[in-house]
Motif scaffolding. Sequence first.
Motif, PDB file in Angstrom:
ATOM      1  N   GLY A  55       0.814  -1.225   0.000  1.00 21.45           N
ATOM      2  CA  GLY A  55       0.000   0.000   0.000  1.00 21.45           C
ATOM      3  C   GLY A  55       0.841   1.265   0.000  1.00 21.45           C
ATOM      4  N   THR A  56       0.467   2.180   0.866  1.00 21.62           N
ATOM      5  CA  THR A  56       1.194   3.434   0.984  1.00 21.62           C
ATOM      6  C   THR A  56       2.663   3.184   1.314  1.00 21.62           C
ATOM      7  OG1 THR A  56      -0.742   4.723   1.607  1.00 21.62           O
ATOM      8  CG2 THR A  56       1.374   5.517   2.418  1.00 21.62           C
ATOM      9  N   SER A  57       2.905   2.208   2.159  1.00 25.50           N
ATOM     10  CA  SER A  57       4.292   1.919   2.533  1.00 25.50           C
ATOM     11  C   SER A  57       5.079   1.404   1.334  1.00 25.50           C
ATOM     12  CB  SER A  57       4.336   0.900   3.676  1.00 25.50           C
ATOM     13  OG  SER A  57       3.788   1.486   4.840  1.00 25.50           O
ATOM     14  N   GLN A 101       4.321   0.843   8.563  1.00 24.75           N
ATOM     15  CA  GLN A 101       3.961   1.794   9.604  1.00 24.75           C
ATOM     16  C   GLN A 101       3.554   1.059  10.879  1.00 24.75           C
ATOM     17  OE1 GLN A 101       1.311   3.261  11.989  1.00 24.75           O
ATOM     18  NE2 GLN A 101       0.164   2.319  10.297  1.00 24.75           N
ATOM     19  N   SER A 102       2.622   0.119  10.731  1.00 23.89           N
ATOM     20  CA  SER A 102       2.090  -0.579  11.910  1.00 23.89           C
ATOM     21  C   SER A 102       3.065  -1.612  12.448  1.00 23.89           C
ATOM     22  CB  SER A 102       0.790  -1.293  11.542  1.00 23.89           C
ATOM     23  OG  SER A 102       1.060  -2.295  10.559  1.00 23.89           O
ATOM     24  N   GLY A 103       3.863  -2.190  11.561  1.00 18.37           N
ATOM     25  CA  GLY A 103       4.723  -3.298  11.968  1.00 18.37           C
ATOM     26  C   GLY A 103       3.965  -4.600  12.106  1.00 18.37           C
ATOM     27  N   ALA A 228      -2.878   9.104  -5.882  1.00 22.04           N
ATOM     28  CA  ALA A 228      -4.045   8.401  -6.421  1.00 22.04           C
ATOM     29  C   ALA A 228      -4.619   7.406  -5.418  1.00 22.04           C
ATOM     30  CB  ALA A 228      -3.665   7.679  -7.711  1.00 22.04           C
ATOM     31  N   LEU A 229      -3.748   6.722  -4.694  1.00 24.98           N
ATOM     32  CA  LEU A 229      -4.238   5.756  -3.695  1.00 24.98           C
ATOM     33  C   LEU A 229      -5.040   6.482  -2.611  1.00 24.98           C
ATOM     34  CD1 LEU A 229      -4.460   2.965  -2.370  1.00 24.98           C
ATOM     35  CD2 LEU A 229      -2.257   3.372  -1.286  1.00 24.98           C
ATOM     36  N   LYS A 230      -4.482   7.563  -2.105  1.00 28.41           N
ATOM     37  CA  LYS A 230      -5.186   8.333  -1.074  1.00 28.41           C
ATOM     38  C   LYS A 230      -6.526   8.792  -1.607  1.00 28.41           C
ATOM     39  CE  LYS A 230      -3.541   7.771   1.558  1.00 28.41           C
ATOM     40  NZ  LYS A 230      -2.491   7.126   2.314  1.00 28.41           N
ATOM     41  N   LYS A 232      -8.482   7.556  -4.101  1.00 32.43           N
ATOM     42  CA  LYS A 232      -9.528   6.540  -4.279  1.00 32.43           C
ATOM     43  C   LYS A 232      -9.984   6.014  -2.929  1.00 32.43           C
ATOM     44  CE  LYS A 232      -6.444   4.199  -6.804  1.00 32.43           C
ATOM     45  NZ  LYS A 232      -5.787   3.255  -7.728  1.00 32.43           N
ATOM     46  N   GLU A 233      -9.051   5.907  -1.999  1.00 32.88           N
ATOM     47  CA  GLU A 233      -9.357   5.346  -0.683  1.00 32.88           C
ATOM     48  C   GLU A 233     -10.406   6.177   0.064  1.00 32.88           C
ATOM     49  OE1 GLU A 233      -5.862   5.521   1.775  1.00 32.88           O
ATOM     50  OE2 GLU A 233      -6.666   4.114   3.236  1.00 32.88           O
ATOM     51  N   ILE A 234     -10.265   7.486   0.053  1.00 30.70           N
ATOM     52  CA  ILE A 234     -11.194   8.276   0.886  1.00 30.70           C
ATOM     53  C   ILE A 234     -12.302   8.969   0.101  1.00 30.70           C
ATOM     54  CG2 ILE A 234      -9.539   8.584   2.778  1.00 30.70           C
ATOM     55  CD1 ILE A 234      -9.308  11.523   1.821  1.00 30.70           C
ATOM     56  N   SER A 349      -4.971  -1.791  10.025  1.00 27.45           N
ATOM     57  CA  SER A 349      -3.868  -2.737  10.053  1.00 27.45           C
ATOM     58  C   SER A 349      -4.361  -4.036   9.430  1.00 27.45           C
ATOM     59  CB  SER A 349      -3.462  -2.929  11.514  1.00 27.45           C
ATOM     60  OG  SER A 349      -2.249  -3.613  11.587  1.00 27.45           O
ATOM     61  N   VAL A 350      -3.661  -4.486   8.367  1.00 32.75           N
ATOM     62  CA  VAL A 350      -4.154  -5.635   7.606  1.00 32.75           C
ATOM     63  C   VAL A 350      -3.376  -6.873   8.021  1.00 32.75           C
ATOM     64  CG1 VAL A 350      -4.661  -6.550   5.311  1.00 32.75           C
ATOM     65  CG2 VAL A 350      -4.742  -4.083   5.706  1.00 32.75           C
ATOM     66  N   THR A 351      -3.976  -7.663   8.931  1.00 29.12           N
ATOM     67  CA  THR A 351      -3.248  -8.766   9.541  1.00 29.12           C
ATOM     68  C   THR A 351      -3.585 -10.120   8.916  1.00 29.12           C
ATOM     69  OG1 THR A 351      -4.932  -8.810  11.255  1.00 29.12           O
ATOM     70  CG2 THR A 351      -2.934  -7.574  11.734  1.00 29.12           C
TER      71      THR A 351
HETATM   72  O1  M6R Z   1       1.121  -0.711   8.460  1.00 27.75           O
HETATM   73  P1  M6R Z   1       1.633  -0.783   7.037  1.00 27.75           P
HETATM   74  O2  M6R Z   1       2.409   0.416   6.664  1.00 27.75           O
HETATM   75  O3  M6R Z   1       2.363  -2.057   6.752  1.00 27.75           O
HETATM   76  O4  M6R Z   1       0.312  -0.808   6.148  1.00 27.75           O
HETATM   77  C1  M6R Z   1       0.361  -1.119   4.785  1.00 27.75           C
HETATM   78  C2  M6R Z   1      -0.901  -0.663   4.082  1.00 27.75           C
HETATM   79  O5  M6R Z   1      -2.014  -1.409   4.506  1.00 27.75           O
HETATM   80  C3  M6R Z   1      -1.175   0.821   4.332  1.00 27.75           C
HETATM   81  O6  M6R Z   1      -0.080   1.590   3.969  1.00 27.75           O
HETATM   82  C4  M6R Z   1      -2.401   1.323   3.557  1.00 27.75           C
HETATM   83  O7  M6R Z   1      -2.183   1.223   2.175  1.00 27.75           O
HETATM   84  C5  M6R Z   1      -2.709   2.755   3.959  1.00 27.75           C
HETATM   85  N1  M6R Z   1      -3.370   2.795   5.257  1.00 27.75           N
HETATM   86  C6  M6R Z   1      -3.524   3.491   2.943  1.00 27.75           C
HETATM   87  O8  M6R Z   1      -3.699   4.813   3.324  1.00 27.75           O
END
Ligand code: M6R
Length: 353
Positions: A55-57, A101-103, A228-230, A232-234, A349-351
């Motif tokens: 994603g953003t990262s 970001q989240s780890g 673009a991601l930001k 479409k996302e919001i 956080s996508v776990t």
């Molecule tokens: O916590 P992470 O940085 O690993 O998250 C990865 C993506 O799920 C995250 O960057 C996501 O794309 C953003 N929240 C979108 O704004």
Amino acid sequence: GKSGYDHYMLKEIHEQPTALRQCLRGRVDELEGDISLESLADLEQSGPVQFVACGTSYHAALYGAALCREHGVRATASIASEYTTDRVPVDEDTLVVGVTQSGETADTLRALREASRAGGRTLAVTNTVGSSITRVCDHALYIRAGPEIGVAATKTFASQQLALTLLAASLSNTSSHREIESLRAVPDQVQTVLDTSQAKAIAEEFVNADAFFFIGRGLAYPVALEGALKFKEITYEHAEGFAAGELKHGPLALVTKDTPVFAIVTGDGKRARKTISNIKEVEARDAPVIVVTDGESEAERYADHVLEIPATDERGATVLANVQLQLVSYWVANLLGRSIDKPRNLAKSVTVE
Ligand code: M6R
């Protein structure tokens, strides 16, 4: 709480100057022209660097890899969920950098675990002390953005950009006084963008458009993807980011008078001149052009609207350009009444893989 802002996202956008100052604190020495990253003191890296993220990262990872290459370090960026589908492409000279970001992102954790098992050296670039990624990796570099509540990553992306700028300089052992001076100016320049941005007026003008395109080259390419991601996302509207040079290889077919194109043009070098040619291509299809620019090139002459950023080097400029695009997304989403802090179907956080 939201400290008087309507949304966490807007609050976090405004926290960026502070977040970026924290990221730099104690790590850059203007007098000595030095960058020192406490946790990486014993990391001697001569082999290739692979950035892995989602994603953003992942956009930050693309940015970090491009920066490394500019510093003469071999580097690539991969989407974490694609990284290990074949064989794990590492040996003991490879440094695999998980940007998260989240780890806690499952795809990123898995990729780093496998890289580690295959004998690679591993580094976590994260916002979260004690997160799972820090236990998987040999080293950790903290971006120090502070807590981010909005699902849309904003200040953490800016802090990743800066932290990866420090990392690239540190891995290559190259940093000049000028580079450090411009790095240190970034937090105040972000404040200037926040104080002067015309993003709300742009949002009002284009809120009803069919689709929204973002273009950039070099370090501005990952920022176009992120814009673009930001978006479409919001906003839930159709948005796409492209390398400026790719438009004519297909996407130009989508460009009409109802598809505003946001073009990031920084500096006045070769890249700026080429992106200006790409702007002319979309102008010829009657698309409204909004340039995000420091005014160093002639880009404004070909624009219908300008989102201005202070003049600095390409690294700083692409942090500033991203802030303008965050604000455009925010205001379009706001005008459309979207659920800005908790967009539908998404989690912070996508776990799961
Ligand atoms: O916590 P992470 O940085 O690993 O998250 C990865 C993506 O799920 C995250 O960057 C996501 O794309 C953003 N929240 C979108 O704004």
